[in-house]
Structure formats: structure tokens, C-alpha cells
Scaffold this motif. Structure first.
Motif, short mmCIF file in Angstrom:
data_model
loop_
_atom_site.label_atom_id
_atom_site.label_comp_id
_atom_site.label_asym_id
_atom_site.label_seq_id
_atom_site.Cartn_x
_atom_site.Cartn_y
_atom_site.Cartn_z
N ALA A 112 4.60 -18.99 16.94
CA ALA A 112 4.16 -19.79 15.78
C ALA A 112 3.05 -20.77 16.13
N ARG A 113 2.74 -20.96 17.43
CA ARG A 113 1.65 -21.86 17.80
C ARG A 113 0.34 -21.10 18.02
N ASP A 114 0.34 -19.79 17.81
CA ASP A 114 -0.85 -18.99 18.04
C ASP A 114 -1.78 -19.07 16.83
N ALA A 115 -2.99 -19.61 17.04
CA ALA A 115 -3.91 -19.87 15.93
C ALA A 115 -4.35 -18.60 15.23
N GLU A 116 -4.49 -17.51 15.96
CA GLU A 116 -4.94 -16.26 15.34
C GLU A 116 -3.80 -15.56 14.61
N LYS A 117 -2.63 -15.51 15.23
CA LYS A 117 -1.50 -14.87 14.57
C LYS A 117 -1.10 -15.58 13.27
N THR A 118 -1.28 -16.89 13.23
CA THR A 118 -0.84 -17.65 12.06
C THR A 118 -1.92 -17.79 11.00
N TYR A 119 -3.09 -17.17 11.21
CA TYR A 119 -4.13 -17.20 10.17
C TYR A 119 -4.13 -15.88 9.42
N ASN A 120 -3.52 -15.91 8.25
CA ASN A 120 -3.41 -14.70 7.41
C ASN A 120 -3.70 -15.10 5.97
N ARG A 121 -4.84 -14.67 5.46
CA ARG A 121 -5.23 -15.01 4.09
C ARG A 121 -4.53 -14.05 3.13
N TRP A 122 -3.65 -14.61 2.33
CA TRP A 122 -2.91 -13.82 1.35
C TRP A 122 -3.22 -14.34 -0.05
N SER A 123 -3.39 -13.41 -0.97
CA SER A 123 -3.44 -13.76 -2.38
C SER A 123 -2.00 -13.84 -2.90
N LEU A 124 -1.87 -14.29 -4.13
CA LEU A 124 -0.55 -14.29 -4.75
C LEU A 124 0.01 -12.88 -4.81
N ALA A 125 -0.86 -11.91 -5.08
CA ALA A 125 -0.43 -10.51 -5.13
C ALA A 125 0.06 -10.04 -3.77
N ASP A 126 -0.57 -10.53 -2.69
CA ASP A 126 -0.12 -10.17 -1.35
C ASP A 126 1.30 -10.65 -1.10
N PHE A 127 1.60 -11.88 -1.51
CA PHE A 127 2.97 -12.38 -1.34
C PHE A 127 3.96 -11.48 -2.08
N GLU A 128 3.60 -11.11 -3.30
CA GLU A 128 4.51 -10.29 -4.10
C GLU A 128 4.68 -8.89 -3.52
N GLN A 129 3.61 -8.33 -2.95
CA GLN A 129 3.67 -6.97 -2.42
C GLN A 129 4.24 -6.92 -1.00
N LYS A 130 3.88 -7.91 -0.16
CA LYS A 130 4.26 -7.86 1.25
C LYS A 130 5.57 -8.59 1.56
N ALA A 131 5.99 -9.46 0.65
CA ALA A 131 7.25 -10.18 0.85
C ALA A 131 8.04 -10.15 -0.45
N PRO A 132 8.41 -8.94 -0.92
CA PRO A 132 9.11 -8.83 -2.21
C PRO A 132 10.52 -9.40 -2.12
N GLY A 133 11.01 -9.82 -3.28
CA GLY A 133 12.37 -10.34 -3.34
C GLY A 133 12.43 -11.82 -3.62
N PHE A 134 11.28 -12.50 -3.57
CA PHE A 134 11.23 -13.93 -3.87
C PHE A 134 10.25 -14.12 -5.02
N PRO A 135 10.58 -14.98 -5.99
CA PRO A 135 9.71 -15.16 -7.17
C PRO A 135 8.50 -16.04 -6.85
N TRP A 136 7.54 -15.47 -6.16
CA TRP A 136 6.40 -16.24 -5.65
C TRP A 136 5.59 -16.88 -6.77
#
Length: 681
Positions: free
Chosen positions: A247-271
Motif C-alpha cells: 500500500a506504500r507503492d506509489a505506482e501500484k496505488t495510482y489507478n484512475r477509475w471512473s464511477l463506471a470503473d468502480f461499478e464494473q470492477k468492484a461490483p456489489g457496493f452501491p458506488w
């Protein structure tokens, strides 16, 4: 936004103590008179040393053995040392300012303080101040409604599954961006849920009992069964969480997600509902710091019964605000988090906690007066000169590197030349006019203060970046490196003895605040800081060969710290502590060079039979002194990015100059053969 802090400054956290220094003013009563020339007093604690321990066998014990033997940890502290001495001095000075303010009705810092020390009102109200939140949680009929309540509570710093924030965009540091990171655990780290260990198992048992008691105090039925279900839910969250090292890795923790990305990649939560309730709907992008954790947490949320989710959120709220409720809640929280987890027998005095509370929430209102009383311009000028000397020494070291390509060196020099330095205090102070504070409403004050800060952060979206913004109160005895701003920050409270005494021996000052300056500066070039260019942008500006050589060197440092075993059976995590260990190593080397630059070619005086070089290393070792209760140390080894003090001081074994200063040979325990010493910057 990547921020590093040297010492954790917690709302009710680490503690204080006294460290005296022979032939000097006690550390807790430092003079602000910087007009006096150096008197010849070194500023070292000669009585705190232990000459029976050879420097080459244990330099930490050599410098601090007397202090370690003769200094108990106060009953209301989980650890004790120089960092706490610094913070205690700051708290005492701040207390006088706040208590003076409390005599005038309508003073917001004063009224906030009064609301915390007014135990009679707090006792009389019992659970009433948080019942509206309890009712709102209990009234949710769907997961969507519960997610909305979770977001509303997040504005008041009540933890849910995630932590929202706003900061500079790592890849576009001229704009602000909203981000989200993993959260949701009541225990400090995933390891406490998942690792098979007898002591951790006992902590898990105590935590389940804590949850049960909180539910019971809140008047809930079937508390034991419901607490067990909440614990099982948190354990499932822990399984989805990233490790702290990842979790301290600057590259691993930089992920640009749209609202649609949250809904598609992490389904099950009302984003969509969640972000709307956070007042962060329809952003062009969010930074998803631990994407696989979000997917796992969302999956657990979707598969868990709604009553368990409601109990979970209620317990998160109660645990967050228990310290502001009546005595049974406050004492129950301290019994677990203070005593069980950290080994601390007693609570800190209420007035002291009140001062820390006000300083945390209204830092600029208090800090302005603090600076006027305790940070004269002469002190700022002296620190500025030392900072420039350390930066110059870092530049010299960059020139001498044999593992970095010439083109990368040129970019490194440009980054160094572009470093912004903030010393003492901000140029403009924050305005608290819109913050409502009442002298008889502690929970309301804390909730409103958290919401005030949340609105300020969210309000930054779409606005020009404020390059003068400070990241902490000036009363925090702390120092920072802000990677996306390419800046280092030194609040007034850390620029005091024993780190910095304008009237002390330059060797000791360089070993104290000089190493701290070098430490923070080098964070801009450590294993994560090096990924940010001269503008603070997350971008690859090293050649592949540079990265390969650097990684080979840092792997040696990871292995060196992995081998240390502060508690039998529990080692330091070299990967987790790498950034701090790199900064300790570089900071020490750069500050040593800066000390020699400050001499202007003149020899250092011999004082008390010690050379300037020896006093430099002793000053550094004494500025790191601390001791922990074993439960606190064990918890730190699981989750803290800093190694314990002893092993941090042992980094001297990588410096040739330390061997020369003390004539350390192969027969001594800390000796490393020249080829085994880690040399990076």
C-alpha cells in the motif's frame, strides 16, 4: 498525493516525558533566546550515556544506556523518548495559550477546550449525543441506504469501508483529485486478524469482548452473538486488504477509475449512491488506491446480512466517538486500545487530551499565537541556513554517485534545485469563522470540526492548487516530505531542543535537526520519492539501469533490517520500513557532510574528550532515544513504517565515517566489512 511524516502526531496519541541534558536547560523548559552565541556547552546528555558499552558493540546503548536504565515509561504512556519530549513541550506551551483563551466566552479554541474538560455535562448526556446517528443507521432498510449513511458519517471522520480524500493528482500535481483507500478494520492491521500467533489470538479475543461491551453499553441485545458476526465481517475485509508494504507503492496505488470503473470492477457496493452522499459525484476520475481490495470489500459487503452491516457501522461510530462520550464508553475504549494493544496502564490527564484535541482541529488558531511567543525570526533564519547547507551537501553527493547515469544525475540536480522548503509556520493562517463551536457540546464540536475540514478538502476540487498549504499544525513536533509538491516542511514545534538548540554545539545540532532535514530531503529520492520528478509528477525519469542498480542496493538494506529481531520471534519488516531506513541512512550521511561544510575548513573543538565527529553521531543517537512497552513495540513491528529506535541508530554501521570516528574493528558486534556496508546516496 504522497506525504511522509517523521513521527506520527495523533489526536490523543503518543506521549511525553522529560529528557534532561547535563549542563543545559531541561528539555521541557527551553529558552527562546537565539541571540546568544554558542557557549561551549555541547548539548549532549553525558549522564545518559553508558561508557561500559563499546560504541562498536551497540552504539545506541553506548549513547543512551544510562537514560534507558534510569528513565521509566510514565504510567499514561505506551512509549517514551525524545519525540514525546518535543511534543510535551509543545503541548505545555499550547496549554497556556488555550487555557487563557478559555477564560473568554466566544473564543472558539477556548470553548472547544471547555467542552472537553466539562465532564459533568458529558456524563449527564451519556449516549444522547450520538443517538441521531444510531437511529439513522438502525433505520436503513437496504444496503444502498446503509452506504449513504456510511458516506455521511465519513464526513465526521467515522470510518467505514473506505477513506475518501482530496489531494494533488500524482500524475498532474497542478490539479486536485478525489481518492479512495482501503479501510474498515477496527484492529490496526490485517495481520492482527489473519496471522496465527498466540499473542495475536489473545488480542482478537479481547477485541471481540470490546465489541460486545460497546454493544451492551449502547443498550443492544444479544451483544456477544452480534459482536462475533461483526468480527467475522472485519476478518473477511482483512483478507481482501493489501499489506502495508504494497500500500506504500506509489505506482501500484495510482489507478484512475471512473464511477463506471468502480461499478464494473468492484461490483456489489452501491458506488453511485456512496459518492453522491460523499458530495463527490461525477468526478472525471477518482484515484483508486487499492483496486483489488475494493473489489474484495465490495464482494464481502454484498454477501453479508444487512443486520450485521448495520451493527458494524454502529460499532465503527461508537468506537470513533467513544472518547467524547460518557465515562463508561471512554474507559472501555481506552482499556482495549490503550491498555490491551499498547500496554498503557493509565489514561492521560483530561486537560492534556483537551489541548491535543483543540490543537488537532484548530491548529492555525492556536499556532499563530504559538509562533508569536516561541519561534523568533532568528531561529527561522538559523534553520534556513542549515537547510541550505544540507541541500548543498546532498548536491555534492549526487555528483559523486557512481551508479547513476549522467542524464539521470542532471534530472536529479534539477529536482534538488526545485525543492520547496517550508520552515516554522505558514504565510497565511486558516480562517475558522464558519466553524461553529459550543462550550457544552463536545460531540457536536468534534463532528462539526471534522465536517468543516472535510468540506474544505472537497472544496479544493476544481480550484488552483494552493502551494502555500501546510499539512499539519505548527504545534506538531513533526517533519514532512510532500512528494507531489516536491517540498519539505518543518513546523515550529520540531525546531526546539533536543533536536535543535540555536545555542548548542553545531555538531550536536547537525546530528539532531540536521539529520532530520537530510532525512526529509532524502525522502524525495527514496524508493517511492524517486518516482516523482522535479515538478512533483509521478513519472519515470530514471533509466532502467539506474533502477536496477538502485534496487540491488535497497535489497541489501531490506535484508539488513529483516535480520533484526527486537522481540524474540518478531523481526523488523525490511520491505515495510525501507523508505524510512533509506531516509535514515541518507539523512545521516548528508548531515555529516553538512556539518563539515559548516566548519568552513576549521577544526572542530574537542569537548568532554569527544571530537566533533563523535559528538555528531552521539547527538544523532540521543535524538532517537525512546523505549516502548512490549505490546506497543509488537504492534509497531506489525504496522509502523519506522524501525524501532535502536535499530534506526544502528544504521551508523553503514557509514565509513562512523568507523573512523570510533575506531570500530572486526571484533565488535556492529562491524560490517566495507563490501557489506550499504552505500546509496
Amino acid at each position: 498525493m504522497k506525504i511522509h511524516w517523521l513521527m506520527l502526531y495523533l489526536l490523543l496519541g503518543p506521549a511525553c516525558g522529560a529528557m534532561t541534558r547535563a549542563n543545559t536547560t531541561p528539555a521541557g523548559v527551553a529558552s527562546d533566546d537565539t541571540s546568544k552565541p554558542w557557549s561551549g556547552d555541547s548539548g549532549l546528555d553525558w549522564n545518559g550515556m553508558d561508557s561500559r558499552v563499546a560504541p562498536g558493540d551497540d552504539f545506541y546503548a553506548h549513547a543512551n544506556g544510562g537514560w534507558l536504565r534510569n528513565t521509566p515509561i510514565p504510567a499514561d504512556r505506551s512509549f517514551h523518548g525524545v519525540d514525546q519530549t518535543l511534543q510535551e513541550l509543545s503541548i505545555e506551551r499550547t496549554r497556556l495559550i488555550i487555557e487563557e483563551a478559555s477564560k473568554t466566552r466566544g473564543s472558539k479554541p477556548g470553548d472547544f477546550y471547555v467542552s472537553f474538560v466539562d465532564e459533568a455535562t458529558i456524563q449527564a448526556r451519556g449516549l444522547e449525543p450520538v443517538k441521531p446517528w444510531m437511529k439513522a443507521i438502525a433505520g436503513t432498510a437496504t444496503r444502498e441506504a446503509l452506504a449513504i449513511e456510511m458516506a455521511k458519517l465519513a464526513r465526521h471522520d467515522i470510518g467505514g469501508l473506505f477513506v475518501p480524500d482530496v489531494g494533488r493528482d500524482d500524475k498532474n500535481p497542478d490539479v486536485y483529485v478525489a481518492s479512495l483507500r482501503q479501510s474498515g478494520l477496527g484492529l490496526p492491521d490485517r495481520a492482527l486478524y489473519l496471522e496465527e500467533d498466540a499473542r495475536l489470538a489473545s488480542i482478537r479475543t479481547a477485541y471481540r469482548a470490546y465489541l460486545t461491551k460497546m454493544l451492551t453499553l449502547a443498550g443492544e441485545r444479544d451483544a456477544d452473538e452480534r459482536a462475533a458476526a461483526v468480527f467475522a465481517f472485519e476478518t473477511a475485509l482483512a483478507e481482501a486488504h493489501w499489506t502495508r508494504a504494497d500500500a506504500r507503492d506509489a505506482e501500484k496505488t495510482y489507478n484512475r477509475w471512473s464511477l463506471a470503473d468502480f461499478e464494473q470492477k468492484a461490483p456489489g457496493f452501491p458506488w453511485r449512491d456512496y459518492f453522491a452522499a460523499l458530495e463527490l459525484p461525477s468526478q472525471p476520475a477518482y484515484i483508486a488506491q487499492q483496486p483489488s481490495a475494493f473489489a474484495g470489500e465490495a464482494r464481502v459487503f454484498a454477501s453479508t446480512a444487512l443486520p450485521v452491516l448495520k451493527d458494524y457501522l454502529m460499532l465503527r461510530m461508537l468506537s470513533s466517538y467513544a472518547r467524547y462520550l460518557s465515562r463508561p464508553f471512554e474507559e472501555t475504549r481506552f482499556a482495549f486500545y490503550g491498555t490491551t494493544l499498547a500496554g498503557t496502564p493509565e489514561q492521560q490527564p483530561r486537560a492534556r487530551r483537551a489541548v491535543m484535541l483543540v490543537s488537532n482541529f484548530m491548529g492555525d488558531a492556536v499556532g499563530r499565537e504559538y509562533v508569536a511567543r516561541h519561534f523568533p525570526p532568528r531561529a527561522r533564519a538559523q534553520v534556513e541556513a542549515m537547510v541550505q547547507n544540507v541541500i548543498a551537501a546532498m548536491g555534492d553527493r549526487l555528483e559523486r554517485l557512481d551508479w547513476m547515469a549522467p542524464e539521470t544525475k542532471a534530472r536529479a540536480r534539477a529536482k534538488l534545485a526545485n525543492v520547496r522548503v517550508k520552515i516554522g509556520h505558514p504565510n497565511t493562517w486558516r480562517d475558522y469563522t464558519a466553524l461553529e463551536i459550543e462550550p457544552d457540546d463536545l460531540v457536536g464540536n468534534v463532528a462539526r470540526a471534522n465536517a468543516f475540514e472535510y468540506r474544505r478538502r472537497v472544496g479544493q476540487l476544481g480550484r488552483p492548487v494552493d502551494r502555500d498549504e501546510w499539512l499539519s499544525p505548527v504545534t506538531a513536533a513533526n517533519a514532512f516530505a510532500h512528494m507531489t509538491a516536491n517540498e519539505i516542511i518543518f513546523p515550529a514545534a520540531i525546531l526546539q531542543p533536543p533536536y535543535f538548540d540555536p545555542n548548542a554545539d553545531p555538531a550536536v545540532n547537525h546530528g539532531g535537526i540536521g539529520v532530520t532535514i537530510g532525512h526529509e530531503l532524502s525522502h524525495l529520492f527514496d524508493d517511492q520519492g524517486r518516482k516523482f520528478d522535479a515538478s512533483g509528477r509521478l513519472a519515470e525519469w530514471w533509466t532502467p539501469r539506474d533502477v536496477e542498480r538502485f534496487t540491488a542496493l535497497t535489497d541489501k538494506l531490506v535484508a539488513q533490517y529483516d535480520a533484526y529481531e527486537p522481540i524474540p520471534g518478531q523481526h523488523i519488516q525490511g520491505a515495510l520500513t525501507l523508505g524510512e531506513n533509506l531516509a535514515d541512512l541518507a539523512g545521516l550521511a548528508v548531515a555529516y557532510d553538512a556539518y563539515h561544510r559548516s566548519l568552513g575548513g576549521k577544526p572542530a573543538p574537542v569537548i568532554g574528550g569527544t571530537t566533533g565527529e563523535q559528538r555528531f553521531f552521539l547527538g544523532h543517537a540521543q535524538s532517537r532515544r525512546s523505549k516502548h512497552r512490549e505490546p506497543a513495540l509488537s504492534a509497531r513491528l506489525l504496522s509502523d513504517a519506522h524501525a524501532p529506535a535502536r535499530e534506526r541508530v544502528w544504521t551508523v554501521r553503514n557509514l565509513d565515517s562512523w568507523y573512523a570516528a570510533y575506531q570500530v574493528g572486526p571484533d565488535q558486534k556492529l562491524y560490517l566489512a566495507p563490501e557489506d556496508r550499504v552505500r546509496i546516496w
